[in-house]
Scaffold this active site. Structure first.
Site, PDB file in Angstrom:
ATOM      1  N   LYS A  51      20.197  85.502  34.790  1.00  0.00           N
ATOM      2  CA  LYS A  51      21.677  85.771  34.519  1.00  0.00           C
ATOM      3  C   LYS A  51      21.959  87.073  34.777  1.00  0.00           C
ATOM      4  O   LYS A  51      21.042  87.933  34.849  1.00  0.00           O
ATOM      5  CB  LYS A  51      22.124  85.287  33.140  1.00  0.00           C
ATOM      6  CG  LYS A  51      22.293  83.570  33.259  1.00  0.00           C
ATOM      7  CD  LYS A  51      22.674  83.070  32.149  1.00  0.00           C
ATOM      8  CE  LYS A  51      23.111  81.443  32.389  1.00  0.00           C
ATOM      9  NZ  LYS A  51      23.433  80.714  31.060  1.00  0.00           N
TER      10      LYS A  51
ATOM     11  N   ARG B 211      15.855  76.744  29.371  1.00  0.00           N
ATOM     12  CA  ARG B 211      16.510  76.112  30.672  1.00  0.00           C
ATOM     13  C   ARG B 211      16.330  77.205  32.065  1.00  0.00           C
ATOM     14  O   ARG B 211      16.890  78.563  31.954  1.00  0.00           O
ATOM     15  CB  ARG B 211      18.008  75.991  30.576  1.00  0.00           C
ATOM     16  CG  ARG B 211      18.683  75.479  31.778  1.00  0.00           C
ATOM     17  CD  ARG B 211      20.023  75.228  31.523  1.00  0.00           C
ATOM     18  NE  ARG B 211      20.851  74.646  32.703  1.00  0.00           N
ATOM     19  CZ  ARG B 211      21.457  75.146  33.640  1.00  0.00           C
ATOM     20  NH1 ARG B 211      21.242  76.448  33.822  1.00  0.00           N
ATOM     21  NH2 ARG B 211      21.857  74.745  34.787  1.00  0.00           N
TER      22      ARG B 211
HETATM   23  N1  HH2 Z   1      23.797  78.024  32.294  1.00  0.00           N
HETATM   24  C1  HH2 Z   1      24.316  77.568  33.521  1.00  0.00           C
HETATM   25  C2  HH2 Z   1      24.756  76.170  33.681  1.00  0.00           C
HETATM   26  N2  HH2 Z   1      24.368  75.324  32.632  1.00  0.00           N
HETATM   27  N3  HH2 Z   1      23.949  74.668  30.638  1.00  0.00           N
HETATM   28  C3  HH2 Z   1      23.214  75.126  29.113  1.00  0.00           C
HETATM   29  N4  HH2 Z   1      22.990  74.308  28.271  1.00  0.00           N
HETATM   30  N5  HH2 Z   1      23.106  76.389  29.050  1.00  0.00           N
HETATM   31  C4  HH2 Z   1      23.211  77.319  29.905  1.00  0.00           C
HETATM   32  O1  HH2 Z   1      22.943  78.671  29.550  1.00  0.00           O
HETATM   33  C5  HH2 Z   1      23.587  76.929  31.258  1.00  0.00           C
HETATM   34  C6  HH2 Z   1      23.984  75.746  31.566  1.00  0.00           C
HETATM   35  C7  HH2 Z   1      24.396  78.478  34.510  1.00  0.00           C
HETATM   36  O2  HH2 Z   1      23.336  78.456  35.431  1.00  0.00           O
HETATM   37  P1  HH2 Z   1      23.012  77.639  36.775  1.00  0.00           P
HETATM   38  O3  HH2 Z   1      23.159  76.295  36.695  1.00  0.00           O
HETATM   39  O4  HH2 Z   1      21.929  78.233  37.477  1.00  0.00           O
HETATM   40  O5  HH2 Z   1      24.411  77.941  37.665  1.00  0.00           O
HETATM   41  P2  HH2 Z   1      25.726  77.275  38.104  1.00  0.00           P
HETATM   42  O6  HH2 Z   1      26.616  76.760  36.807  1.00  0.00           O
HETATM   43  O7  HH2 Z   1      26.489  78.277  38.829  1.00  0.00           O
HETATM   44  O8  HH2 Z   1      25.308  76.221  38.619  1.00  0.00           O
END
Ligand code: HH2
Length: 287
Positions: A222, A263
Site C-alpha cells: 500500500k 492479506r
Molecule cells: N485491500 C485491498 C482489497 N481488498 N480487503 C480487505 N479485507 N482488506 C484490505 O486491506 C484490502 C481488501 C486493496 O488491495 P488489492 O486487492 O491489491 O487492490 P485492488 O483493490 O486495486 O484490486
C-alpha cells in the site's frame, strides 16, 4: 523450592491470505492475472508458496478504478473459484461488495466473504451474509472507494475504526451471522491519510484485536509504504511491487499485535518472515 514460571499463552499462528486479483486495473498487480489461465496459474503458485487462504477479487477498489457490473464480476471470479476448488481444499475468500457475486462465489466453493464495505453496500448484504452461512470479513472504510482518499478525517483514528467495527459486528450478529464466522479488518489505505492514519492504526491493532474477533490486516504494497520510502525517485520508478520490505514490516507488526491473518501479494516472502518472527518470539518465551 522455586516458584514455577507463569506460562505465557501459546503464540497464535498468523495465517497468510494470498491475493488473486482477476482484474485489469488493481493498484499493485492490475492486468497481470486478468485472464483465467494466468489467474489459475497465480493461485497455484500462491498455494505452493504456502498461502493458507486465497482471496479472489474481480473488481478493483482503488480510487479511479472502473466499476464492474455484477455479471462481469461473476464471470471473472466464479469459474476461477470452481477450478481452484476442484484441485485444492484451500479456503477461498471472495473480495466483493456485491451480494450476488458473494452468492455465486460461495456456490462455486468460496467459504469467506471479504467485504470492504462491511456489508453496507446493498440493502440485502446483511441478510445474504446470514443466509450464505459463510465467514465474513467486515472492513472499515471512510467514504466511498472513488473519493475515500480526498481529505479523510478522524479525531482518534483507532477509536473510531474500533467503534465502527464493533457496530458492524453487532449489526451482522443481529442479522443472524454466527459470531464465530466474523472477522474484522481496519482497512489500511481505505479513507486513511497515508501516514497520519495508517501508522497509528497499525500501531493500535491490539485495540482492534481486543474486540474479540479474528483480525485481518491488509497492508501489502500500500501507498503509505512509499510515503515512508519514496526516496528521490520519480513516480514512474516507484512501482507498487517495490514495497516488499515495507509490506513485510507491516505484517510483522500485525503478528506482534495478535492479528489472525495478513492479506498479502508476496506470499512466499511473508511466510518466511512470519516463520522467523514466530520462532524468535517462541524462543523468547521459552528462555
Ligand atoms: N485491500 C485491498 C482489497 N481488498 N480487503 C480487505 N479485507 N482488506 C484490505 O486491506 C484490502 C481488501 C486493496 O488491495 P488489492 O486487492 O491489491 O487492490 P485492488 O483493490 O486495486 O484490486
Amino acid at each position: 523450592m522455586t516458584a514455577s514460571k507463569p506460562q505465557p499463552a501459546a503464540l497464535q499462528a498468523v495465517r497468510v491470505m494470498g491475493v488473486v486479483n482477476v482484474t485489469p486495473d488493481s493498484f499493485s498487480d492490475g492486468g497481470r492475472f486478468a485472464g483465467f489461465d494466468a489467474a489459475l496459474a497465480h493461485a497455484r503458485r500462491l498455494i505452493a508458496d504456502g498461502a493458507d487462504i486465497l482471496d479472489i477479487g474481480g473488481e478493483s477498489t482503488r480510487p479511479g478504478a472502473d466499476p464492474v457490473g455484477e455479471a462481469e464480476e461473476i464471470a471473472r471470479v466464479a469459474p476461477l473459484i470452481a477450478a481452484i476448488r476442484a484441485e485444492s481444499a484451500i479456503p477461498i475468500s471472495i473480495d466483493t461488495m456485491k451480494p450476488a457475486v458473494a452468492r455465486a462465489a460461495v456456490s462455486a466453493g468460496a467459504t469467506l466473504w471479504n467485504d470492504v464495505t462491511a456489508l453496507r453496500f446493498a440493502a440485502d448484504s446483511l441478510a445474504v451474509a446470514a443466509e450464505l452461512g459463510c465467514e465474513v470479513v467486515l472492513m472499515h472504510m471512510q467514504g466511498e472507494p472513488g473519493t475515500m482518499q480526498v481529505q479523510p478525517h478522524y479525531d482518534d483514528v483507532v477509536a473510531e475504526v474500533a467503534d465502527f467495527l464493533a457496530a458492524r459486528a453487532k449489526a451482522a450478529l443481529a442479522a443472524g451471522v454466527a459470531r464465530e464466522r466474523l472477522w474484522l479488518d481496519p482497512g489500511i489505505g481505505f479513507g486513511k491519510h497515508m501516514t497520519r492514519h495508517n501508522l497509528p492504526l497499525i500501531a493500535g491493532l491490539d485495540r482492534i484485536v481486543a474486540l474479540g474477533f479474528p483480525v485481518l490486516l491488509g497492508a501489502s504494497r500500500k501507498r503509505f509504504i512509499e510515503a515512508l520510502d519514496g526516496g528521490d525517485r520519480p513516480a514512474d520508478q516507484r512501482p507498487p511491487n517495490d514495497r516488499l520490505g515495507g509490506s513485510i514490516a507491516a505484517a510483522l507488526a500485525g503478528a506482534a499485535a495478535g492479528v489472525a491473518a495478513v492479506r498479502v501479494h508476496d506470499v512466499r516472502e511473508t511466510v518466511q518472515a512470519l516463520k522467523v518472527w514466530t520462532a524468535v518470539a517462541q524462543a523468547g518465551r521459552a528462555g
